[in-house]
Design an enzyme around this catalytic site. Structure first.
Site, PDB file in Angstrom:
ATOM      1  N   SER A  83       0.795  -1.227   0.000  1.00 35.87           N
ATOM      2  CA  SER A  83       0.000   0.000   0.000  1.00 35.87           C
ATOM      3  C   SER A  83       0.833   1.285   0.000  1.00 35.87           C
ATOM      4  CB  SER A  83      -0.945   0.011   1.202  1.00 35.87           C
ATOM      5  OG  SER A  83      -0.239  -0.251   2.378  1.00 35.87           O
ATOM      6  N   THR A 137      -1.516   3.841   4.335  1.00 32.26           N
ATOM      7  CA  THR A 137      -0.662   4.996   4.070  1.00 32.26           C
ATOM      8  C   THR A 137       0.376   5.065   5.150  1.00 32.26           C
ATOM      9  OG1 THR A 137      -2.491   6.257   3.124  1.00 32.26           O
ATOM     10  CG2 THR A 137      -0.685   7.542   4.018  1.00 32.26           C
ATOM     11  N   THR A 143       1.474   6.994  -0.219  1.00 31.37           N
ATOM     12  CA  THR A 143       0.590   5.829  -0.390  1.00 31.37           C
ATOM     13  C   THR A 143       0.428   5.474  -1.864  1.00 31.37           C
ATOM     14  OG1 THR A 143      -1.592   4.929   0.190  1.00 31.37           O
ATOM     15  CG2 THR A 143      -1.539   7.179  -0.586  1.00 31.37           C
ATOM     16  N   ARG A 151      -7.689   8.440  -9.895  1.00 36.07           N
ATOM     17  CA  ARG A 151      -8.239   8.702  -8.548  1.00 36.07           C
ATOM     18  C   ARG A 151      -7.122   9.193  -7.620  1.00 36.07           C
ATOM     19  NH1 ARG A 151      -7.019   6.717  -3.077  1.00 36.07           N
ATOM     20  NH2 ARG A 151      -8.921   6.918  -1.873  1.00 36.07           N
ATOM     21  N   THR A 171      -4.924   7.876   7.852  1.00 38.45           N
ATOM     22  CA  THR A 171      -4.946   6.691   7.005  1.00 38.45           C
ATOM     23  C   THR A 171      -6.359   6.123   7.067  1.00 38.45           C
ATOM     24  OG1 THR A 171      -3.963   4.515   6.565  1.00 38.45           O
ATOM     25  CG2 THR A 171      -4.071   5.184   8.864  1.00 38.45           C
ATOM     26  N   GLY A 172      -6.750   5.464   5.979  1.00 39.99           N
ATOM     27  CA  GLY A 172      -8.117   4.958   5.911  1.00 39.99           C
ATOM     28  C   GLY A 172      -8.718   5.333   4.573  1.00 39.99           C
TER      29      GLY A 172
HETATM   30  N1  ASP Z   1      -5.911   7.180   2.699  1.00 34.85           N
HETATM   31  C1  ASP Z   1      -5.378   6.399   1.608  1.00 34.85           C
HETATM   32  C2  ASP Z   1      -6.140   6.702   0.367  1.00 34.85           C
HETATM   33  O1  ASP Z   1      -7.357   6.786   0.423  1.00 34.85           O
HETATM   34  C3  ASP Z   1      -5.360   4.946   1.843  1.00 34.85           C
HETATM   35  C4  ASP Z   1      -5.186   4.498   3.281  1.00 34.85           C
HETATM   36  O2  ASP Z   1      -4.526   5.153   4.057  1.00 34.85           O
HETATM   37  O3  ASP Z   1      -5.737   3.445   3.654  1.00 34.85           O
HETATM   38  O4  ASP Z   1      -5.559   6.783  -0.677  1.00 34.85           O
END
Ligand code: ASP
Length: 342
Positions: free
Chosen positions: A87, A192, A210, A220, A243-244
């Site tokens: 990721s 991330t 990320t 995107r 993150t998320g």
């Molecule tokens: N926030 C990141 C994104 O949406 C991914 C993550 O941190 O899980 O690209």
């Protein structure tokens, strides 16, 4: 303003160690009250257990006399270099066309400077490109082909647009999962590295990197390279990172919100919790936002929080380097949420 008490910290910890719903392999971690850990700056915190080696590298940079930005960049480069990290960096899950598109940003508290790149493919270290944008251009953000041309011109290290392992996984996805994932609205794992640095003199720095949402629509861009969403640094207050699910962080300017709550006097831990409560209260998704935050302030206090069972983050200073479990928040914490359901 609701506060998480010491008792709630303790009672949640048993549940919390089961891990977050979206995230990488989790470590065995405890959930001590951050206020009880004696962390003296220089202090580094970052998202997920994979942040720990990044923190350790960042601390080594600071102890060698490197700058706060060097610490952020060198720390995040460790994570970007890990071919097994699905990721972050070029080992990441590609987009729907089978190409890894990377997002990153960096921010310096001193001077309130920032640089960012989004949807960059074929370069190993987007964090370094983001720093170069900040330091050598009059712009803050470059995206896609323009960012790649800038990186090529500057001679940044190239890499494959997708790793062999992820290419094989993408081919399987194309064949077997596409229709099913679309129907169910599912998205594969994504994470991330957000890494925050507090220098011994109180100056604050941060960065974020990320590969974003796996098999995303090409082009995107998530929250990570968006200042105020995936990362925000304010030298008067502190810093926060996220993150998320980026779409959910972006709609609430999540990291900016956490920093502003710290400015109002909240401990970083409580600022992360309160940001999630506020987001969940107004969002149709309620506590299903799947968002997580880390934060530190100029005083050397730090914390983190996530939806659901929380998530894990790494904390490093000269006296310890540990993976901690953050508290989580569910609707049980404050009752009905998602008030603006329309
Ligand atoms: N926030 C990141 C994104 O949406 C991914 C993550 O941190 O899980 O690209």
């Amino acid at each position: 303003m609701p506060a998480v008490t010491r008792r709630q910290f303790v009672s949640r910890s048993a549940l919390a160690v089961t891990g977050a719903s979206v995230g990488p392999r989790l470590a065995a971690a405890t959930q001590p009250d951050p206020a009880e850990l004696q962390a003296r700056p220089p202090l580094i915190i970052s998202t997920w257990p994979f942040g720990k080696p990044a923190n350790d590298a960042a601390l080594a940079v600071l102890l060698r006399g490197g700058s706060g930005l060097d610490a952020v960049e060198q720390g995040i480069r460790v994570t970007e270099s890990d071919p097994d990290n699905a990721s972050v960096g070029l080992g990441g899950i590609p987009n729907a066309d089978g190409v890894v598109q990377l997002d990153a940003c960096i921010m310096s508290g001193p001077g309130h400077r920032a640089g960012s790149v989004a949807a960059v493919s074929g370069f190993r270290h987007p964090i370094s490109i983001a720093r170069r944008v900040m330091e050598t251009t009059r712009h803050v953000m470059l995206v896609g082909e323009g960012a790649e041309a800038f990186a090529a011109e500057a001679g940044f290290e190239r890499g494959p647009r997708v790793s062999p392992k992820q290419k094989a996984a993408w081919q399987r996805w194309k064949k077997e999962q596409a229709a099913q994932a679309k129907a169910a609205g599912k998205h594969p794992n994504h994470d991330t590295i957000a890494l925050l640095v507090l220098r011994a003199d109180g100056a604050v720095f941060g960065g974020c990197s990320t590969s974003g949402w796996g098999y995303k629509i090409p082009g995107r861009v998530g929250d990570s390279p968006i200042l105020g969403s995936g990362l925000y640094v304010d030298d008067e207050v502190g810093a926060a990172g996220a993150t998320g699910v980026g779409e959910n962080v972006m709609r609430h300017c999540g990291s900016f919100l956490v920093v502003e709550l710290m400015r109002q006097g909240l401990h970083p831990q409580e600022a992360c919790l309160e940001a999630i409560r506020r987001m969940a209260r107004k969002d149709p998704l309620g506590f299903n936002l799947s968002v997580n935050f880390i934060a530190l302030d100029r005083q050397g206090r730090f914390g983190a929080a996530g939806t659901g069972t929380g998530f894990q983050y790494a904390v490093t200073c000269e006296s310890f380097s540990r993976v901690l479990q953050s508290p989580g928040l569910t609707s049980a914490d404050i009752g009905p949420v998602g008030g603006n359901r329309k």
